[in-house]
Write a protein that holds these residues in place. Structure first.
Motif, PDB file in Angstrom:
ATOM      1  N   ASP A 104      48.477  42.353  47.163  1.00 32.31           N
ATOM      2  CA  ASP A 104      47.707  41.098  47.281  1.00 32.31           C
ATOM      3  C   ASP A 104      47.278  40.573  45.908  1.00 32.31           C
ATOM      4  N   VAL A 105      48.243  40.368  45.028  1.00 30.79           N
ATOM      5  CA  VAL A 105      47.941  39.845  43.692  1.00 30.79           C
ATOM      6  C   VAL A 105      47.668  38.342  43.796  1.00 30.79           C
ATOM      7  N   VAL A 106      46.496  37.926  43.299  1.00 29.52           N
ATOM      8  CA  VAL A 106      46.091  36.511  43.306  1.00 29.52           C
ATOM      9  C   VAL A 106      45.738  36.113  41.880  1.00 29.52           C
ATOM     10  N   VAL A 107      46.341  35.011  41.405  1.00 28.59           N
ATOM     11  CA  VAL A 107      46.126  34.541  40.034  1.00 28.59           C
ATOM     12  C   VAL A 107      45.515  33.145  40.089  1.00 28.59           C
ATOM     13  N   THR A 108      44.431  32.933  39.357  1.00 29.86           N
ATOM     14  CA  THR A 108      43.775  31.632  39.268  1.00 29.86           C
ATOM     15  C   THR A 108      43.543  31.281  37.804  1.00 29.86           C
ATOM     16  N   SER A 109      43.440  29.977  37.539  1.00 28.95           N
ATOM     17  CA  SER A 109      43.187  29.480  36.185  1.00 28.95           C
ATOM     18  C   SER A 109      41.746  29.004  36.094  1.00 28.95           C
ATOM     19  N   LEU A 110      41.058  29.419  35.025  1.00 35.21           N
ATOM     20  CA  LEU A 110      39.659  29.048  34.837  1.00 35.21           C
ATOM     21  C   LEU A 110      39.374  28.906  33.345  1.00 35.21           C
ATOM     22  N   ASP A 111      39.070  27.662  32.939  1.00 29.58           N
ATOM     23  CA  ASP A 111      38.643  27.394  31.560  1.00 29.58           C
ATOM     24  C   ASP A 111      39.631  27.956  30.537  1.00 29.58           C
ATOM     25  N   GLY A 112      40.920  27.706  30.767  1.00 27.73           N
ATOM     26  CA  GLY A 112      41.929  28.145  29.823  1.00 27.73           C
ATOM     27  C   GLY A 112      42.279  29.610  29.890  1.00 27.73           C
ATOM     28  N   SER A 113      41.791  30.325  30.903  1.00 28.21           N
ATOM     29  CA  SER A 113      42.095  31.752  31.068  1.00 28.21           C
ATOM     30  C   SER A 113      42.752  31.975  32.427  1.00 28.21           C
ATOM     31  N   LEU A 114      43.381  33.128  32.575  1.00 33.59           N
ATOM     32  CA  LEU A 114      43.976  33.533  33.845  1.00 33.59           C
ATOM     33  C   LEU A 114      43.166  34.683  34.426  1.00 33.59           C
ATOM     34  N   ILE A 115      42.707  34.515  35.648  1.00 30.04           N
ATOM     35  CA  ILE A 115      41.943  35.536  36.353  1.00 30.04           C
ATOM     36  C   ILE A 115      42.873  36.173  37.386  1.00 30.04           C
ATOM     37  N   ILE A 116      43.035  37.493  37.314  1.00 29.02           N
ATOM     38  CA  ILE A 116      43.951  38.223  38.198  1.00 29.02           C
ATOM     39  C   ILE A 116      43.138  39.171  39.071  1.00 29.02           C
TER      40      ILE A 116
ATOM     41  N   ILE B 229      41.130  41.259  36.352  1.00 32.22           N
ATOM     42  CA  ILE B 229      41.482  41.207  34.932  1.00 32.22           C
ATOM     43  C   ILE B 229      41.509  39.752  34.494  1.00 32.22           C
ATOM     44  N   GLU B 230      40.995  39.506  33.288  1.00 36.12           N
ATOM     45  CA  GLU B 230      40.997  38.157  32.710  1.00 36.12           C
ATOM     46  C   GLU B 230      41.841  38.165  31.437  1.00 36.12           C
ATOM     47  N   LEU B 231      42.788  37.230  31.368  1.00 34.25           N
ATOM     48  CA  LEU B 231      43.638  37.068  30.187  1.00 34.25           C
ATOM     49  C   LEU B 231      43.140  35.872  29.393  1.00 34.25           C
ATOM     50  N   ASN B 232      42.755  36.110  28.132  1.00 31.83           N
ATOM     51  CA  ASN B 232      42.255  35.057  27.260  1.00 31.83           C
ATOM     52  C   ASN B 232      43.272  34.771  26.155  1.00 31.83           C
ATOM     53  N   ASP B 233      42.881  33.891  25.240  1.00 29.24           N
ATOM     54  CA  ASP B 233      43.699  33.546  24.072  1.00 29.24           C
ATOM     55  C   ASP B 233      45.085  33.059  24.487  1.00 29.24           C
TER      56      ASP B 233
END
Length: 342
Positions: free
Chosen positions: A150-162, A199-203
């Motif tokens: 159940d992997v869900v990916v969303t975009s928030l303020d230039g980051s990816l929230i997994i 997990i949050e992916l930045n930069d």
């Protein structure tokens, strides 16, 4: 004459040999079949280990002209123990060529850190086969670890929230997670391991489209080497300025509301503490009515004569009003004071 006699003798001999050969073949074909005393052992044993699944399969045993179902029995043993019948699951005298012992991981039958060997034999009535031995295994050393669920990916303020779920529940061992991500048609990057399931992916570059996969890593307490799982399905998402600007607008609006609330509360508290000062500022001091003030300024006004003339007519129904006048000096001082105030 001698060559012909030799040739005739050779032909007769060949005929005799051919007749004997045919007789032997016919004798063998009509001879009674020997009774079958044992079944052949099961072949092609294979063990399926996926996450917590544990399944043993084998090829069915051929029985030729015999009738009746072939039954199979499975036994197990640890590295230095004797063979034992399975009691955690029913794999004794079963008709299918499969033994699913997944449920055994919840009991003491098959601990995940034990070396286990399995063997199978076939039975048909009073006939049985030799034991067929499967290779030994240790579950978390040899199992295939599946991807996170159940992997869900969303975009928030230039980051990816997994966000995702683990492949399965395991205690006391724990999972770590690794993220493989890349810009569309770009070079792959790896981040992790992370102990969290969020997990949050930045930069990340904006605007751009990113794709990613998540991988689980199991750290068994009894093994030195971790077990890496399969990658999840690829998830792609576009990051744009619109999402970042919208987030900033929302944050500014919320911040403005809080500032306004604090200002209102501050004004209310200040008003309560300075109530007397505010009243004295907005309210003028009490003064003399204009009519009386005018009379005091000009005491010889004709209105007094009119009141004296009409007093006799109103004596019967009205109460007389007497005005005591001050001395001239006092009147002059009062008039001067009133003039100064004005």
């Amino acid at each position: 004459m001698q060559p012909r006699a030799c040739w005739a003798g050779l032909t007769a001999g060949l005929r005799v040999v051919l007749i004997l050969y045919c007789w032997c073949c016919l004798g063998l074909s009509f001879s009674p079949t020997e009774p079958l005393t044992r079944l052949s052992a099961p072949q092609n044993l294979r063990i399926h280990l996926y996450n917590l699944e544990q399944v043993l399969r084998w090829d069915p045993v051929p029985i030729s002209n015999l009738t009746g179902p072939v039954l199979y029995s499975v036994e197990y043993k640890f590295l230095k123990n004797n063979w034992s019948t399975m009691t955690c699951v029913n794999c004794t005298r079963i008709a299918e060529s499969i033994c699913n012992f997944t449920a055994a991981h919840d009991s003491s039958c098959f601990p995940h850190y034990f070396n286990i060997s399995l063997r199978v034999k076939a039975q048909l009535g009073e006939l049985d086969s030799d034991w067929a031995l499967a290779p030994w295994f240790q579950h978390f050393r040899n199992a295939t670890l599946g991807p996170p669920l159940d992997v869900v990916v969303t975009s928030l303020d230039g980051s990816l929230i997994i966000n995702f779920k683990p492949p399965f529940k395991v205690e006391p061992d724990k999972f770590d997670y690794i993220v493989h991500y890349w810009q569309k048609e770009g070079e792959k990057k790896v981040k992790g391991p992370f102990p969290s399931q969020s997990i949050e992916l930045n930069d990340l570059k904006i605007p751009s489209e990113y794709c990613l996969q998540v991988q689980a890593k199991l750290n068994p307490s009894h093994l030195n080497d971790p077990l890496f799982g399969q990658l999840s399905n690829t998830s792609c998402l576009e990051i744009s300025f619109a999402a970042s600007a919208k987030f900033q607008q929302v944050m500014i609006t919320i911040l403005g509301i809080f500032v306004l609330i604090f200002l209102v509360l501050g004004c209310y508290i200040l008003a309560q503490k300075s109530q007397g000062l505010i009243k004295s500022y907005f309210h003028s001091p009490p003064g003399i009515p204009p009519q009386i003030k005018e009379f005091l300024m000009e005491p010889n006004d004709p209105i007094l004569e009119a009141l004296d003339n009409n007093s006799s007519a109103a004596e019967d129904c009205c109460v007389s009003l007497s005005i005591v006048s001050c001395q001239e000096d006092n009147q002059d001082d009062l008039s001067n004071n009133l003039s100064d105030n004005t």
